[in-house]
Design an enzyme around this catalytic site. Structure first.
Site: not given
Length: 300
Positions: A135-137
C-alpha cells in the site's frame, strides 16, 4: 527461521520424481526448489535425505524444510501494529495512513517493514519482510504479509491469476453517476521516479468501480483491482476526471479538510497456500475518511 511442510504421497504421484511432487502438489517455483537443495535436510523422505531426481511411492512421507534469515537491511523499530490475523505463514495487518510500506532514502526507520521486523525479533523469529499487497504511504487498510518465501511466491501467483481479490473504498471529486470499469495502460512518467501516467505503451491496468454513496461534490466508491499497478486507482480515477479527494499528486483541487488521498484497503480474499482454506478479511474505512464524509454531508 524454519517452516516445515509435510505430505503423505498420494497414489497419483506413485512412481514419480520428487521434483514433480514439489512442482505439482506444492506448486513450488524452480528457484525455490534450487534453494531447498542448498540446505542439508531441506528434503527428506521417510526420515532420510532425498534428491529431487529420486522417486516416491504411495504412502511415503515427504518433509520439506524452508529456511529464512532476518532482513539485515531493515532496522527493527517498535511501531504499533493492528494485527487482524496471524498464523505460521501469514500476517494480515490493518495499516495506518502516513506510514510507508518499505524504508526509503532518508526514511530508514519509520516504515511498516521496520515495525514488522521488530515484532518478529521480539518473538525470537528470524524472517524476511515480504509484503504481498503493498500500500502507498498515505493509503490505509488491509495488507497481507507472507512469513516465508514459499507462501509469498504462492500469494503473488494468486494475484497474477486473479485469485487474490482486493477491494478498496475511496472518495473521489465530482459526482459519479454509474458503476464502471477503467481499462487503461499505465507506465512511469518520463523523468519521474514516482509519477505514473496512462499511456498506450504502458502495462495493462484494469480497475472496476461501484458507486456507494454520492454527495454534491464528492462520491464514495468501492474499487476492485483486476491488475496491481503502482498508483493504479489514483491514476485511473484522475484519468476519467474524478481524482481522489486529497490526492496532491494526481488531483487539482486544493483540499483543506484532508491531509492524504482518501483511499482505504477494505477487503482481502485469498486461498491459504498451505492449508487450502479460503480466507476473507473486511473492515471499515479509516476515521479521517468517515470525518471527511460527515463534513461534506453536513455542508450540503
Amino acid at each position: 527461521m524454519e517452516r516445515v511442510l509435510e505430505y503423505k504421497i498420494d497414489a497419483k504421484y506413485d512412481g514419480m520424481s520428487v521434483i514433480t511432487v514439489l512442482k505439482q502438489h506444492f506448486c513450488m517455483s524452480t528457484k525455490l526448489i534450487k534453494d531447498l537443495k542448498k540446505y542439508c535436510g531441506g528434503l527428506q523422505l521417510n526420515g532420510g535425505h532425498i534428491r529431487t531426481v529420486d522417486f516416491v511411492k504411495e504412502g511415503d512421507h515427504l518433509v520439506v524444510t524452508l529456511r529464512d534469515n532476518a532482513s539485515e537491511n531493515i532496522i527493527p523499530k517498535y511501531i504499533p501494529l493492528d494485527i487482524v490475523y496471524e498464523d505460521e505463514d501469514i500476517l494480515v495487518i490493518n495499516k495506518q495512513p502516513y506510514i510507508p510500506t518499505h524504508p526509503s532514502m532518508g526514511n530508514y526507520e519509520n516504515s511498516l517493514a521496520n515495525g514488522v521486523m521488530y515484532y518478529y525479533i521480539s518473538r525470537g523469529e528470524e524472517r524476511v519482510f515480504r509484503a504481498v499487497n503493498r500500500l502507498d504511504k498515505d493509503t490505509s487498510g488491509l495488507m497481507a504479509i507472507a512469513k516465508n518465501s514459499y507462501v509469498h511466491a504462492r500469494l503473488s501467483e494468486e494475484i497474477y491469476e486473479k485469485e487474490l481479490r482486493r477491494k478498496y473504498k475511496c472518495i473521489v471529486c465530482g459526482k459519479v453517476e454509474n458503476n464502471g470499469t477503467v481499462d487503461a495502460p499505465i507506465k512511469r512518467a518520463e523523468g519521474s521516479v514516482i509519477n505514473r501516467i496512462v499511456s498506450d505503451d504502458g502495462q495493462r491496468a484494469v480497475t472496476h468501480y461501484k458507486v456507494i454513496e454520492g454527495y454534491k461534490e464528492y462520491t464514495l466508491l468501492e474499487m476492485e483491482l483486476e491488475t496491481g499497478r503502482t498508483h493504479q486507482i489514483r491514476v485511473h480515477m484522475a484519468h476519467i476526471g474524478h481524482p481522489l479527494a486529497g490526492d496532491w499528486l494526481y488531483g487539482t483541487e486544493n483540499h483543506t479538510m484532508v491531509n492524504r488521498q482518501m483511499l482505504h484497503s477494505c477487503y482481502l480474499r485469498f486461498i491459504h497456500p498451505v492449508s487450502g482454506r479460503e480466507l476473507k478479511f473486511q473492515n471499515e474505512i479509516y476515521g479521517d475518511m468517515r470525518d471527511f464524509i460527515e463534513k461534506v454531508s453536513q455542508k450540503h
